[in-house]
Scaffold this motif. Structure first.
Motif, PDB file in Angstrom:
ATOM      1  N   ALA A 178       4.288   4.864   4.146  1.00 31.04           N
ATOM      2  CA  ALA A 178       5.704   5.068   3.818  1.00 31.04           C
ATOM      3  C   ALA A 178       6.022   6.556   3.811  1.00 31.04           C
ATOM      4  CB  ALA A 178       6.034   4.434   2.468  1.00 31.04           C
ATOM      5  N   ALA A 179       5.436   7.283   4.770  1.00 31.78           N
ATOM      6  CA  ALA A 179       5.584   8.741   4.816  1.00 31.78           C
ATOM      7  C   ALA A 179       5.884   9.208   6.236  1.00 31.78           C
ATOM      8  CB  ALA A 179       4.299   9.396   4.304  1.00 31.78           C
ATOM      9  N   HIS A 180       6.024  10.524   6.372  1.00 29.15           N
ATOM     10  CA  HIS A 180       6.051  11.242   7.647  1.00 29.15           C
ATOM     11  C   HIS A 180       7.157  10.819   8.601  1.00 29.15           C
ATOM     12  CE1 HIS A 180       1.528  12.100   6.800  1.00 29.15           C
ATOM     13  NE2 HIS A 180       2.363  12.772   5.998  1.00 29.15           N
ATOM     14  N   GLY A 181       8.250  10.311   8.039  1.00 29.46           N
ATOM     15  CA  GLY A 181       9.406   9.995   8.870  1.00 29.46           C
ATOM     16  C   GLY A 181       9.317   8.705   9.632  1.00 29.46           C
ATOM     17  N   PRO A 226      -8.129  -3.363  -3.014  1.00 29.40           N
ATOM     18  CA  PRO A 226      -7.021  -2.477  -3.367  1.00 29.40           C
ATOM     19  C   PRO A 226      -6.028  -2.237  -2.227  1.00 29.40           C
ATOM     20  CG  PRO A 226      -8.999  -1.197  -2.952  1.00 29.40           C
ATOM     21  CD  PRO A 226      -9.410  -2.637  -2.887  1.00 29.40           C
ATOM     22  N   VAL A 227      -4.791  -1.957  -2.615  1.00 32.71           N
ATOM     23  CA  VAL A 227      -3.721  -1.584  -1.692  1.00 32.71           C
ATOM     24  C   VAL A 227      -3.036  -0.340  -2.244  1.00 32.71           C
ATOM     25  CG1 VAL A 227      -1.547  -2.257  -0.597  1.00 32.71           C
ATOM     26  CG2 VAL A 227      -3.334  -3.979  -0.952  1.00 32.71           C
ATOM     27  N   GLY A 228      -3.011   0.719  -1.453  1.00 33.57           N
ATOM     28  CA  GLY A 228      -2.337   1.953  -1.834  1.00 33.57           C
ATOM     29  C   GLY A 228      -1.152   2.222  -0.937  1.00 33.57           C
ATOM     30  N   VAL A 229      -0.444   3.298  -1.219  1.00 27.08           N
ATOM     31  CA  VAL A 229       0.737   3.670  -0.439  1.00 27.08           C
ATOM     32  C   VAL A 229       0.708   5.174  -0.187  1.00 27.08           C
ATOM     33  CG1 VAL A 229       3.263   3.830  -0.430  1.00 27.08           C
ATOM     34  CG2 VAL A 229       2.149   1.783  -1.348  1.00 27.08           C
ATOM     35  N   ARG A 230       0.968   5.556   1.059  1.00 25.44           N
ATOM     36  CA  ARG A 230       1.166   6.978   1.368  1.00 25.44           C
ATOM     37  C   ARG A 230       2.657   7.273   1.370  1.00 25.44           C
ATOM     38  NH1 ARG A 230      -1.428  11.116   5.798  1.00 25.44           N
ATOM     39  NH2 ARG A 230      -2.893  11.343   4.084  1.00 25.44           N
ATOM     40  N   VAL A 231       3.023   8.346   0.699  1.00 28.71           N
ATOM     41  CA  VAL A 231       4.425   8.747   0.609  1.00 28.71           C
ATOM     42  C   VAL A 231       4.590  10.197   1.039  1.00 28.71           C
ATOM     43  CG1 VAL A 231       5.111   7.141  -1.209  1.00 28.71           C
ATOM     44  CG2 VAL A 231       4.111   9.354  -1.838  1.00 28.71           C
ATOM     45  N   SER A 232       5.777  10.526   1.499  1.00 27.91           N
ATOM     46  CA  SER A 232       6.198  11.915   1.634  1.00 27.91           C
ATOM     47  C   SER A 232       7.005  12.238   0.377  1.00 27.91           C
ATOM     48  CB  SER A 232       7.068  12.116   2.876  1.00 27.91           C
ATOM     49  OG  SER A 232       6.282  12.229   4.048  1.00 27.91           O
ATOM     50  N   VAL A 263      -0.293  11.266  -1.573  1.00 26.77           N
ATOM     51  CA  VAL A 263       0.941  12.053  -1.645  1.00 26.77           C
ATOM     52  C   VAL A 263       0.958  13.179  -0.612  1.00 26.77           C
ATOM     53  CG1 VAL A 263       2.522  13.270  -3.159  1.00 26.77           C
ATOM     54  CG2 VAL A 263       1.018  11.496  -4.105  1.00 26.77           C
ATOM     55  N   SER A 264       1.774  12.986   0.408  1.00 24.61           N
ATOM     56  CA  SER A 264       1.983  13.978   1.454  1.00 24.61           C
ATOM     57  C   SER A 264       3.440  14.433   1.381  1.00 24.61           C
ATOM     58  CB  SER A 264       1.634  13.360   2.812  1.00 24.61           C
ATOM     59  OG  SER A 264       1.673  14.316   3.845  1.00 24.61           O
ATOM     60  N   SER A 265       3.985  14.943   2.490  1.00 28.39           N
ATOM     61  CA  SER A 265       5.391  15.348   2.491  1.00 28.39           C
ATOM     62  C   SER A 265       5.888  15.543   3.915  1.00 28.39           C
ATOM     63  CB  SER A 265       5.594  16.640   1.688  1.00 28.39           C
ATOM     64  OG  SER A 265       4.993  17.743   2.338  1.00 28.39           O
ATOM     65  N   GLY A 266       7.223  15.597   4.061  1.00 29.79           N
ATOM     66  CA  GLY A 266       7.864  15.930   5.319  1.00 29.79           C
ATOM     67  C   GLY A 266       7.833  14.840   6.372  1.00 29.79           C
ATOM     68  N   GLY A 267       8.430  15.155   7.523  1.00 32.12           N
ATOM     69  CA  GLY A 267       8.339  14.307   8.694  1.00 32.12           C
ATOM     70  C   GLY A 267       9.602  13.595   9.102  1.00 32.12           C
TER      71      GLY A 267
END
Length: 370
Positions: A178-181, A226-232, A263-267
């Motif tokens: 759910a990240a990077h545009g 487990p289930v995780g989520v990547r976000v910007s 936890v990332s950001s942008g895109g």
């Protein structure tokens, strides 16, 4: 004991250390199918000594590929192509293997980065992308098709179907992208989402579809995995998605049983202005962790052993996700263990590679001449 080399557990999945190899697109699949490149690439990373390896962003349907070379998991052929890759990893490594499931949204139908990364025209083999709103990423691009209600159901079900295929393959964990545009980030961000129905406008509405997708994946994947989520955590654009909204999203995911936040950001916008520097995204991971209590992964220009150790020791994150750094140095975890006095898992074929001046990097092994 070093914090970086302390064990961790996500549901029933035991990790030998807190180094995670982040998902990195390779743009080397054929019609979504894994190739010999994936055997070589993932096989090498599986011998790195990291606690978990996350397979690159894997499209849940063909239209959701970033490029024509994206890995996919949306039919029997794409599932079958991954079987020998995973079998080889399991035969020679004890590393936990996760998979990132995603959908490119309006960033689909692009060239590979080494070919410029621009949108591929329809007459050159491209396709019409789908998105929350018919707004292109860049001016001059072919606008995406706005996803209708039936399309939302189709995509949500595709995520669930991919999760079931991942389980059949023996994947240990899933990360929802759910990240990077890409698509789910597009729903979250007011820059890309200008819908006027129940999936646009307010924060609750913009979170609605990503949360529905998470629920579908969580229901389709075994409860002990487990289930995780990547976000910007930030669009780096005024008026866009930000860390406060990210925390609200993470809190909603926590209620649904999310196991980690990567936890990332942008895109999402070419107008982004990112303040790059060592560990520049760590404050975002720290903010999410402090506000929610969820395990977090820190990623982004974390390249040095002591840097990674200090992030964990200070409680700013629970895991360190390494991406380009481990491509440059596929034995990054080995070298970090040697520096911090930790131990890594390695195949016996490599045991005698350890310098005699080091302590037992690979465990209690007696090295002798043959």
């Amino acid at each position: 004991m070093s914090k970086l080399f302390s064990p961790a557990k996500l549901r029933d999945l035991a990790l030998s250390n807190r180094i995670v190899i982040a998902p990195m697109c390779q743009y080397s699949a054929e019609e979504g199918r894994a190739t010999d490149w994936h055997m070589i690439h993932l096989g090498s990373l599986a011998l790195s000594g990291a606690g978990m390896l996350v397979i690159e962003a894997t499209a849940v349907e063909a239209i959701g590929r970033i490029t024509a070379g994206d890995l996919g998991l949306y039919d029997d052929a794409t599932e079958a192509a991954l079987k020998p890759v995973l079998a080889a990893i399991r035969k020679h490594s004890k590393i936990a293997v996760a998979m990132q499931l995603g959908h490119a949204g309006r960033k689909a139908s692009s060239n590979a980065p080494w070919n410029g990364g621009q949108q591929v025209p329809l007459d050159k083999g491209g396709w019409i992308a789908e998105a929350p709103s018919a707004i292109p990423t860049r001016p001059g691009e072919l606008p995406p098709r706005e996803i209708d209600t039936a399309g939302l159901v189709r995509i949500r079900d595709a995520f669930a179907a991919a999760a079931k295929r991942a389980d059949r393959l023996g994947i240990d964990a899933i990360e929802v992208h759910a990240a990077h545009g890409y698509l789910l980030h597009e729903f979250l961000s007011p820059i890309a989402n200008q819908r006027i129905d129940n999936y646009g406008g307010s924060l609750d509405n913009r979170m609605r579809f990503p949360l529905e997708v998470f629920d579908a994946v969580r229901a389709a994947f075994p409860a002990n995995k487990p289930v995780g989520v990547r976000v910007s955590a930030s669009d780096w654009v005024e008026g866009g998605w930000d860390v406060e909204q990210t925390i609200a999203f993470a809190q909603a995911l926590k209620k649904r049983g999310v196991d980690w936040m990567d936890v990332s950001s942008g895109g999402v916008s070419p107008q982004q202005k990112i303040a790059l520097g060592p560990g520049y995204q760590v404050p975002f991971a720290d903010a999410v962790k402090q506000a929610t209590g969820l395990p977090t992964m820190a990623v982004g220009l974390i390249t040095e052993t002591q840097q990674a150790e200090e992030i964990l020791a200070a409680g700013k994150a629970d895991f360190i996700a390494i991406a380009r750094g481990v491509l440059y140095d596929p034995r990054w975890p080995w070298h970090a263990a040697a520096e911090l006095g930790g131990q890594v898992q390695a195949p016996p074929q490599y045991w005698r590679s350890q310098p005699s001046t080091q302590k037992a990097l690979f465990g209690d092994i007696t090295f002798g001449a043959r």
